[in-house]
Write an enzyme that holds these catalytic residues in place. Structure first.
Site, PDB file in Angstrom:
ATOM      1  N   LYS A 195      26.700   6.860   5.648  1.00  0.00           N
ATOM      2  CA  LYS A 195      27.578   6.448   4.545  1.00  0.00           C
ATOM      3  C   LYS A 195      29.038   6.298   4.966  1.00  0.00           C
ATOM      4  O   LYS A 195      29.754   5.464   4.416  1.00  0.00           O
ATOM      5  CB  LYS A 195      27.447   7.423   3.378  1.00  0.00           C
ATOM      6  CG  LYS A 195      26.011   7.600   2.855  1.00  0.00           C
ATOM      7  CD  LYS A 195      25.325   6.281   2.506  1.00  0.00           C
ATOM      8  CE  LYS A 195      23.825   6.465   2.336  1.00  0.00           C
ATOM      9  NZ  LYS A 195      23.082   5.211   2.239  1.00  0.00           N
ATOM     10  N   LYS A 227      30.302  14.438  -0.228  1.00  0.00           N
ATOM     11  CA  LYS A 227      29.011  13.757  -0.057  1.00  0.00           C
ATOM     12  C   LYS A 227      28.542  13.871   1.384  1.00  0.00           C
ATOM     13  O   LYS A 227      29.363  13.880   2.297  1.00  0.00           O
ATOM     14  CB  LYS A 227      29.144  12.268  -0.410  1.00  0.00           C
ATOM     15  CG  LYS A 227      29.535  11.989  -1.845  1.00  0.00           C
ATOM     16  CD  LYS A 227      29.555  10.493  -2.092  1.00  0.00           C
ATOM     17  CE  LYS A 227      29.880  10.204  -3.556  1.00  0.00           C
ATOM     18  NZ  LYS A 227      29.880   8.756  -3.847  1.00  0.00           N
ATOM     19  N   GLY A 232      21.752   8.403  -2.854  1.00  0.00           N
ATOM     20  CA  GLY A 232      20.946   8.638  -4.042  1.00  0.00           C
ATOM     21  C   GLY A 232      21.171   9.998  -4.684  1.00  0.00           C
ATOM     22  O   GLY A 232      20.308  10.481  -5.396  1.00  0.00           O
ATOM     23  N   GLU A 282      35.627  12.175  -1.463  1.00  0.00           N
ATOM     24  CA  GLU A 282      36.127  11.039  -2.247  1.00  0.00           C
ATOM     25  C   GLU A 282      36.767  11.547  -3.528  1.00  0.00           C
ATOM     26  O   GLU A 282      36.416  12.631  -4.008  1.00  0.00           O
ATOM     27  CB  GLU A 282      34.951  10.138  -2.691  1.00  0.00           C
ATOM     28  CG  GLU A 282      34.450   9.203  -1.645  1.00  0.00           C
ATOM     29  CD  GLU A 282      33.317   8.307  -2.144  1.00  0.00           C
ATOM     30  OE1 GLU A 282      32.788   8.533  -3.262  1.00  0.00           O
ATOM     31  OE2 GLU A 282      32.959   7.385  -1.405  1.00  0.00           O
ATOM     32  N   LYS A 283      37.652  10.769  -4.089  1.00  0.00           N
ATOM     33  CA  LYS A 283      38.116  11.012  -5.457  1.00  0.00           C
ATOM     34  C   LYS A 283      36.882  10.968  -6.360  1.00  0.00           C
ATOM     35  O   LYS A 283      36.027  10.098  -6.207  1.00  0.00           O
ATOM     36  CB  LYS A 283      39.106   9.904  -5.850  1.00  0.00           C
ATOM     37  CG  LYS A 283      39.514   9.904  -7.309  1.00  0.00           C
ATOM     38  CD  LYS A 283      40.626  10.886  -7.580  1.00  0.00           C
ATOM     39  CE  LYS A 283      40.840  11.115  -9.076  1.00  0.00           C
ATOM     40  NZ  LYS A 283      41.454  12.436  -9.358  1.00  0.00           N
ATOM     41  N   GLU A 340      25.540  -1.202  -4.241  1.00  0.00           N
ATOM     42  CA  GLU A 340      25.761  -0.335  -5.408  1.00  0.00           C
ATOM     43  C   GLU A 340      27.250  -0.091  -5.619  1.00  0.00           C
ATOM     44  O   GLU A 340      27.960   0.237  -4.664  1.00  0.00           O
ATOM     45  CB  GLU A 340      25.118   1.047  -5.182  1.00  0.00           C
ATOM     46  CG  GLU A 340      23.612   1.046  -5.134  1.00  0.00           C
ATOM     47  CD  GLU A 340      23.064   2.483  -5.061  1.00  0.00           C
ATOM     48  OE1 GLU A 340      21.842   2.609  -5.052  1.00  0.00           O
ATOM     49  OE2 GLU A 340      23.853   3.452  -5.011  1.00  0.00           O
ATOM     50  N   ASN A 351      21.748  -0.611  -0.269  1.00  0.00           N
ATOM     51  CA  ASN A 351      20.319  -0.391  -0.035  1.00  0.00           C
ATOM     52  C   ASN A 351      19.749  -1.604   0.671  1.00  0.00           C
ATOM     53  O   ASN A 351      19.890  -2.724   0.211  1.00  0.00           O
ATOM     54  CB  ASN A 351      19.587  -0.172  -1.354  1.00  0.00           C
ATOM     55  CG  ASN A 351      20.161   1.011  -2.111  1.00  0.00           C
ATOM     56  OD1 ASN A 351      20.480   2.049  -1.525  1.00  0.00           O
ATOM     57  ND2 ASN A 351      20.355   0.860  -3.404  1.00  0.00           N
ATOM     58  N   ARG A 406      16.663  -2.532   1.179  1.00  0.00           N
ATOM     59  CA  ARG A 406      15.236  -2.677   0.854  1.00  0.00           C
ATOM     60  C   ARG A 406      15.093  -3.471  -0.448  1.00  0.00           C
ATOM     61  O   ARG A 406      16.078  -3.690  -1.154  1.00  0.00           O
ATOM     62  CB  ARG A 406      14.631  -1.285   0.641  1.00  0.00           C
ATOM     63  CG  ARG A 406      15.338  -0.543  -0.496  1.00  0.00           C
ATOM     64  CD  ARG A 406      14.667   0.742  -0.937  1.00  0.00           C
ATOM     65  NE  ARG A 406      15.268   1.267  -2.151  1.00  0.00           N
ATOM     66  CZ  ARG A 406      16.334   2.045  -2.206  1.00  0.00           C
ATOM     67  NH1 ARG A 406      16.948   2.412  -1.096  1.00  0.00           N
ATOM     68  NH2 ARG A 406      16.814   2.450  -3.363  1.00  0.00           N
TER      69      ARG A 406
HETATM   70  C1  MV4 Z   1      30.227   9.372  -7.194  1.00  0.00           C
HETATM   71  C2  MV4 Z   1      30.463   9.723  -8.544  1.00  0.00           C
HETATM   72  C3  MV4 Z   1      31.773   9.847  -8.939  1.00  0.00           C
HETATM   73  N1  MV4 Z   1      32.774   9.667  -8.048  1.00  0.00           N
HETATM   74  N2  MV4 Z   1      31.254   9.191  -6.359  1.00  0.00           N
HETATM   75  C4  MV4 Z   1      25.458   9.667  -7.332  1.00  0.00           C
HETATM   76  C5  MV4 Z   1      24.468   8.986  -6.459  1.00  0.00           C
HETATM   77  C6  MV4 Z   1      25.190   8.599  -5.250  1.00  0.00           C
HETATM   78  N3  MV4 Z   1      24.825   7.285  -4.836  1.00  0.00           N
HETATM   79  C7  MV4 Z   1      26.637   8.668  -5.601  1.00  0.00           C
HETATM   80  N4  MV4 Z   1      26.724   9.233  -6.917  1.00  0.00           N
HETATM   81  C8  MV4 Z   1      27.927   9.406  -7.507  1.00  0.00           C
HETATM   82  N5  MV4 Z   1      28.990   9.218  -6.710  1.00  0.00           N
HETATM   83  C9  MV4 Z   1      32.494   9.342  -6.793  1.00  0.00           C
HETATM   84  N6  MV4 Z   1      33.508   9.176  -5.935  1.00  0.00           N
HETATM   85  C10 MV4 Z   1      29.380   9.888  -9.371  1.00  0.00           C
HETATM   86  C11 MV4 Z   1      28.093   9.754  -8.856  1.00  0.00           C
HETATM   87  C12 MV4 Z   1      27.045   9.970  -9.803  1.00  0.00           C
HETATM   88  C13 MV4 Z   1      26.198   8.935 -10.184  1.00  0.00           C
HETATM   89  C14 MV4 Z   1      26.307   7.658  -9.664  1.00  0.00           C
HETATM   90  C15 MV4 Z   1      25.450   6.667 -10.052  1.00  0.00           C
HETATM   91  C16 MV4 Z   1      24.451   6.931 -10.985  1.00  0.00           C
HETATM   92  C17 MV4 Z   1      24.331   8.186 -11.501  1.00  0.00           C
HETATM   93  C18 MV4 Z   1      25.189   9.222 -11.119  1.00  0.00           C
HETATM   94  C19 MV4 Z   1      25.045  10.481 -11.660  1.00  0.00           C
HETATM   95  C20 MV4 Z   1      25.874  11.477 -11.279  1.00  0.00           C
HETATM   96  C21 MV4 Z   1      26.866  11.219 -10.331  1.00  0.00           C
END
Ligand code: MV4
Length: 447
Positions: free
Chosen positions: A116, A158, A164, A200-201, A275, A290, A292
């Site tokens: 990532k 992260k 995911g 990240e913020k 995404e 992604n 795929r």
């Molecule tokens: C975030 C976020 C808020 N701020 N990044 C969740 C899955 C992963 N792909 C990244 N995700 C998130 N990243 C920042 N900087 C909130 C989420 C997140 C989320 C994102 C997409 C769909 C559902 C989610 C549920 C909780 C948190």
């Protein structure tokens, strides 16, 4: 064009791929574990090879067995579907070494987007908006605390090997930082074999909107509009739709162009998904890519009238893409019907399907591998069908979905149908004004 495609997957996606292959006059090879002996993908493929016992590690993830099946059946390409080996760069590499075309991007592209931090660095170079962050691994506490102050709390940690939603921690203040970092890093090491974390913020109340793209071997990349995926529970999507109720034409085009830049920056070959998080001010940020075909691809297929699996196969065979972008002509909603007990924390409900009547009629599509008498094996995921409705407007589409959910009969196991029925009636869902936290305070009412 390929002569024979081996499908390294099971369930509805294996059937979905077999259907398109038949329409393209390509022969198919199914692989199956002993638990899937009676599965429809085994019956519908031209040939089928048993590749091992029920456990995924010994069957659908067992690369030597799969390569042996491809060799003995003389397959010239492998379609990985989603999940299992779909984003395994080593598998893609092994296919290439065997002279069998992996239907998907190159191992290098999969690797680049799988890490990532590397993916984010690539996007910054390509001028795709990303969330402000640490710009690399968190290595030492003191400079990271300073960085967090600079970014402003809350921040989110992260795993660079994650994705995911696995291995994430939100940090609200400096006191929590060290502990969150150490525990998340330990989790990442255990789950992904890589302890690397970045910061990240934290974007509050974001929407999850993803853009479908396609790129060919000649460097051309186009976008095929968005999918709104904010209705999810514990990082499991439950409902997806297009158009997103939150996007206007202008934002769709800007996000589409950013997704194209993302694809072009890595010479992306295949169909893929970029995404984004979208905040309430309509700022959007790259999250991950992604490499795929995704579970929710039918939403796009329905609104632009396009076969994404066919496109994948044509791209892999070296054909050019049309080069134009595609825009929604309809509204489509997909709901995931899982064998889960929604009244018991969505606990998996394996067992035998006693009766099964699928919804039908105008604007209704059901992608499923199950039938009356089918025994759901406990070894794999719990999705048993995808119900996709399409109509001219979002409102009509919801009405059609309510009708389709009402006529779906599944007896023998508990399913997510009652949840979807309640969701379709929910005022907030109907208003289109929701974000990824929507289901956190959604209460499931007894039927
Ligand atoms: C975030 C976020 C808020 N701020 N990044 C969740 C899955 C992963 N792909 C990244 N995700 C998130 N990243 C920042 N900087 C909130 C989420 C997140 C989320 C994102 C997409 C769909 C559902 C989610 C549920 C909780 C948190």
């Amino acid at each position: 064009m390929f002569n024979k495609v081996l499908i390294a997957n099971r369930g509805e996606i294996a059937l979905r791929i077999i259907r398109t292959c038949r329409e393209m006059n390509i022969k198919t090879v199914a692989i199956y574990s002993t638990a899937d002996r009676d599965s429809l993908h085994v019956r519908f493929a031209d040939e089928a090879v048993c590749i091992g016992p029920p456990s995924s590690t010994d069957s659908y993830l067992n690369i030597p067995s799969i390569m042996a099946a491809a060799e003995i059946t003389n397959a010239d390409a492998i379609h990985p579907g989603y999940g299992f080996l779909a984003e395994n760069a080593d598998f893609a590499e092994i296919c290439n070494e065997y002279g069998i075309k992996f239907i998907g991007p190159s191992p290098e592209m999969i690797r680049k987007m799988g890490d990532k931090i590397t993916a984010k660095e690539t996007m910054i170079k390509a001028n795709v908006p990303v969330v402000p962050g640490s710009g690399g691994l968190i290595k030492e506490l003191e400079p990271s605390l300073e960085k967090a102050e600079e970014i402003g709390y809350p921040v989110i940690l992260k795993a660079t090997a994650g994705g995911g939603g696995k291995g994430m921690r939100i940090v609200w203040n400096p006191e929590e930082f060290e502990n969150a970092w150490l525990t998340a890093s330990r989790e990442a090491a255990a789950s992904f074999g890589n302890p690397g974390m970045y910061m990240e913020k934290y974007i509050e109340e974001p929407r999850h909107v993803e853009i479908q793209i396609a790129g060919d071997q000649f460097g051309k990349v186009c976008h095929l509009s968005e999918r709104e995926c904010s209705i999810q529970r514990r990082h499991q999507k439950l409902v997806e739709e297009c158009p997103s109720p939150f996007l206007d034409e202008e934002l769709r085009e800007r996000m589409g162009q950013s997704a194209i830049k993302a694809g072009e920056s890595i010479n992306y070959e295949g169909v893929g998904t970029v995404e984004f998080l979208v905040d309430k001010y309509k700022n959007y940020y790259f999250m991950e890519m992604n490499t795929r075909i995704q579970v929710e691809h039918p939403v796009t297929e329905e609104v632009i009238d396009f076969d994404l699996i066919k496109e994948q196969i044509k791209i892999a065979a070296g054909e050019k893409i049309s080069g134009k972008n595609y825009y929604p002509k309809m509204h489509a909603i997909e709901v995931r019907i899982n064998a889960e007990d929604v009244y018991n924390d969505f606990r998996p409900s394996a067992g035998k399907i006693q009766s099964f009547h699928s919804s039908k009629g105008h604007g209704v599509r059901v992608d499923t591998h199950v039938y009356a008498g089918y025994q759901i094996p406990p070894f794999y995921d719990s999705m048993i069908a995808k119900l996709i409705c399409r109509a001219q407007t979002r409102e009509e589409c919801i009405t059609k979905m309510e009708r389709a959910l009402d006529e779906f009969i599944i007896e023998g196991v508990k399913t997510t149908i009652p949840f979807h029925k309640q969701l379709m009636k929910d005022e907030r869902f109907r208003s289109g004004n929701f974000h990824t936290g929507f289901l956190n305070d959604f209460e499931i009412q007894p039927e």
